[in-house]
Structures are given as C-alpha cells and as structure tokens.
Design an enzyme around this catalytic site. Structure first.
Site, short mmCIF file in Angstrom:
data_model
loop_
_atom_site.label_atom_id
_atom_site.label_comp_id
_atom_site.label_asym_id
_atom_site.label_seq_id
_atom_site.Cartn_x
_atom_site.Cartn_y
_atom_site.Cartn_z
N LYS A 173 0.84 -1.20 0.00
CA LYS A 173 0.00 0.00 0.00
C LYS A 173 0.87 1.25 0.00
O LYS A 173 1.92 1.29 0.66
CB LYS A 173 -0.93 -0.02 1.22
CG LYS A 173 -1.98 1.08 1.23
CD LYS A 173 -2.93 0.94 2.41
CE LYS A 173 -3.98 2.05 2.44
NZ LYS A 173 -4.90 1.92 3.59
N SER A 224 -9.79 2.08 2.81
CA SER A 224 -8.91 2.81 1.91
C SER A 224 -7.93 1.91 1.16
O SER A 224 -7.30 2.34 0.19
CB SER A 224 -8.12 3.86 2.72
OG SER A 224 -7.28 3.23 3.68
N SER A 243 -10.14 -0.33 6.98
CA SER A 243 -9.56 -0.15 5.65
C SER A 243 -8.85 -1.37 5.07
O SER A 243 -8.44 -1.33 3.90
CB SER A 243 -8.59 1.03 5.66
OG SER A 243 -9.29 2.24 5.75
#
Length: 485
Positions: A78, A153, A177
């Site tokens: 990420k 997210s 997330s």
C-alpha cells in the site's frame, strides 16, 4: 490456471522441485498487470527493474536452507508504507514526487523473508475513504464488476489480490480499511491487534488506530504473511512486547467447543438482509463443526461512528500538519510569503475529503470545544473497549458481517459523506477497542458481489481467529471463487 491460484506452501514446493522459478512468478505478476491494470487501476507505481533483478538473485538461492519464510513470493505494498527509493505518495498530490530514503519496518521484514515487491498500491488519499474514489490520481475498480468500488482505503491492495496481479499485499486499517475492501473484493483481510505489527514507516493518519495487516486469497497465506511482519520494534514505541505465536501451526480446523458471541447490534438496523443471512448461514456451518453461539450486546457500538470520526480527524489534523511544502513533497508556485507557502501548498495538494477531516479535527481540538468533543470521544472509546472485554470474558470470538451490504456502484455515495462513512459501522468498533479481526468470504449478494464474515478476537489472539476463519474457509468453497475479469 494462474500460478497465483496456488498457496504459498504449494508454490514453495514447485520452486524446490524446480518446476517454476521466482522469475516465473514475477513475470506472471507483470503479465497479469499488463492484461488487466488499465481496467482495475490497482497500482500507482511499479518496480519492474528491481523486481526482476531480485527474482534473478533469488533464483540462484532456490533450495537453500536459509531461505526466508516467503521466499520468492510477489507482493504489493500500500502506498502509505514507505519504501526506500520507491515513490510513496499516499495517493495524494501533495506527495506526488516523494521518494523515501528508508524502508518501513514491515518492508524490511518482507525483504528479510525474501519477498519480491512488485509495486505500490492505490488507496484513498492518506487512507481517508471507504471506496478508493478519494485517490488523488485515479480510482481503483472492483475486479468482480468494474462498475463497483473495491472498498477503501486499501482498495488497491484488495483489488490487486482479487485480480490475480499479486499473490498477496499489505494494507493498513484505521477504521476498517483492510477488512472492508477484503469483503468487497472476496479476499481475506486481517487487522492485527494494535501493537502487533510495527507502524514505523507507515504514514500516519490516526496514530492510535492505524495498523498494518495482510490481504491474501486464503487464510493460510494470511497467516504466513502476518508471521513474517509481526513483532516488537524498537523504532515504534507503540509496538507490543508480546510473544508472536505460530499462526500456521494453529490452523487445525478444530472449532469444537468454541464459544461464539453474535452482537445483536451487528445484525440489526442498518445491516442489509443479504449480509445478515450470510452470517447466519456461516454460523450454521460452524455449529455443524461443534461450535456454539449466543446473541450478546455491545451497547455502546451505536456511538462508535461519531467517536471514531472525532478521534481520527483530530489525530489527522495534527499528523498532516507536517505537510507544509517546506521539507518534502509538492510546493505551491503561487507564493509571496511563508503564510502563502503553507496555505497554497495545502489547498492545492490536499483533496476534499482530507480537507474535510482536517477541519473537523481542528475544530474538535480547538479551545472551548476540546472537552465537549475530543475528551468526550475518548471517554466513549473506553466504554466501547469495555464492552468488548465484557463479552470476551465469556466467549472466544465475536462474529458478524464485515460490512452492512456488498460493494456499491462507483459514484453512488461519493457526494454523501455520511452515507459513505456508514459503510464502516461494523469495522470501526474493532479499531477503537484495539482488538484483532479478520474478514473472510462468506457469500454473494444479489448483484453477485462478495460478502465478508468478520471474526473478532481477544487482544493478541490472532491464533484463534485464524483457526476459526480457516475452519470456515475449508468447510465452504467461497475462497475458490474468482473474479471473472
């Protein structure tokens, strides 16, 4: 059949038998990215040259006794986890040109485990969002249906795994997330106990809530990845000095005598019928394997959403004050003095959602409002944590849906922040309490989009939730279903 349809243990057997090479795995990843990335948009940056060089280096070590736990496995990271020399933007224009000069602790551990980093994954800007539509560059799409969001997210992290672009990925979870996009994309996502995994090198959103965790196709692979990244870190004062168990050894499939709590709040108002029915069906599966369940109450869960947004936005307003155009990142050209530099850099660099939360947090921390909002939210957080402790005094795990509904369509909620925020009502309490939780696939909605089962455990008891998740996974076939992209 893709090589990524195999598990870590199966791929290691193939490597040791010289049936495949690490280069084959890396090329499989980049070939798949070439085929689907224009539609999925899971990646922000690729690291092809270094990945191919690393693959050749590892090919020379195949069969060696000192190879790492995740030898040769391709992974995506990420884009809020810093990587030395590999651009890290947090999907924000304010960091569009930021190249870190060090690796996050989890990245160091991945390198020690002999993984190959394929690239950096798309996300909601600074991890603020539930659909990946808040990325400062472009939105990731759900591989199951490109008209739907992948969640957020960590939408890029979940979508890349679901699309077969990487074997597994790292995400971060502040209010859901990892688990929410894992549920939306039909994969496995774990939020570890707060302090289980070092946050050093994770660009902070809300420091008391953020936690890095793994996203994978299967529970076993998830356990492999957590095994590699867990443990105390002297660079992170919030990492816990708690022994890391053998997560793989705990995957026994045995849930006989397991005591399951099912909060009535997680199956009540605001939770869709499809999510409710999928959880009840999952409970029947576990009952058939010898587990028992009872309905319980987490009475303060109804305050979790408001509590979370006050606390997380307050912490964000402080953490994001460092992005001012002076030290790193993008700097505004429209500057006449220092105040202009601060104001214009932040106005031009931050997206609307980030600005919204900074303003909310600044208000909650301001003189005259601190006691009424921030302090009160901290007190409610303690009540929520106590609710979990009271339930865990009599039960082994808590089970419910990961999300109230399956994934929604792109653009459906982007103009209604409160409706968007409500997607996290079932995941946020876990972060406020600091306990671990995993999402595993447990069915499909009427739109053929995946649903997730959330299994919540006691502090630092990832072993038990892995055992339950693995037992359920092996008793069903949801983990074998693939997006038809």
């Amino acid at each position: 059949m893709s090589l990524f349809d195999h598990s870590v243990s199966e791929l290691h057997k193939k490597l040791n038998n010289k049936e495949i090479s690490v280069t084959d795995l890396v090329e499989e990843s980049y070939k798949r990215i070439s085929d689907v990335e224009d539609n999925v948009k899971a990646f922000l940056t690729l690291d092809e040259e270094n990945a191919r060089a690393k693959a050749k280096e590892l090919d020379a070590k195949i069969g060696a006794e000192d190879n790492g736990l995740l030898f040769g496995m391709p992974i995506g990271v990420k884009d809020n986890i810093v990587t030395n020399g590999l651009r890290t933007t947090c999907a924000s224009k304010i960091l569009a040109n930021f190249d870190p000069i060090y690796d996050a602790t989890v990245v160091q551990k991945l390198k020690a485990a002999d993984t190959v980093t394929i690239g950096k994954l798309n996300m909601d800007e600074f991890a603020m969002g539930s659909s990946n539509e808040n990325s400062g560059f472009y939105a990731t799409k759900n591989p199951w249906n490109l008209d739907y969001v992948p969640g957020g997210s960590s939408g890029g992290s979940a979508a890349a795994v679901a699309a077969g672009e990487v074997l597994f990925s790292l995400g971060s979870d502040t209010g859901g997330s990892i688990r929410q996009p894992a549920a939306y994309c039909g994969v496995v996502g774990l939020k570890p106990t707060y302090g289980r995994v070092s946050r050093y090198g994770l660009v902070a959103f809300a420091s008391s809530l953020d936690q890095i965790g793994p996203i994978t196709r299967t529970v076993e692979d998830n356990a492999y990845l957590l095994q590699a990244i867990s443990g105390i870190d002297r660079m992170d004062a919030t990492s816990a000095n708690v022994e890391v168990g053998n997560y793989l050894a705990g995957l026994t499939g045995d849930v006989k005598g397991l005591r399951i709590a099912v909060p009535k709040e997680y199956l009540g108002e605001g939770v869709g019928e499809e999510a409710r029915e999928s959880v009840l069906a999952a409970l029947k599966v576990l009952e058939g394997m010898g587990a028992t369940w009872e309905e319980v109450s987490l009475p303060h869960s109804k305050y979790a959403l408001a509590t979370y947004y006050l606390l997380s936005s307050s912490e964000a307003s402080a953490n994001l004050s460092r992005f001012d155009g002076v030290r790193y990142g993008v700097r505004s050209d429209n500057v006449n003095n220092l105040l202009d530099l601060y104001k214009n850099t932040r106005s031009e660099g931050f997206g609307d959602e980030v600005k919204r939360r900074i303003m909310l947090g600044t208000f909650a921390l301001s003189s005259g409002y601190y006691d009424a909002y921030y302090k009160k939210a901290q007190q409610v957080r303690t009540l929520i944590k106590n609710d979990f402790e009271n339930v865990f005094a009599n039960y082994d795990v808590i089970i419910g849906p990961t999300t109230p509904t399956p994934a929604f369509k792109v653009g459906e909620k982007v103009d209604d922040p409160m409706t968007m925020y409500a997607n996290d009502i079932l995941t946020i309490p876990v972060n406020l309490a600091g306990v671990p939780a995993i999402s595993v696939p447990c069915g499909f909605g009427a739109n053929n989009m995946p649903l997730g089962l959330q299994i919540i455990g006691k502090h630092f008891d990832e072993t038990t939730i892995y055992r339950v998740a693995h037992a359920f996974e092996q008793a069903t076939d949801y983990h074998t279903k693939k997006a038809s992209l």
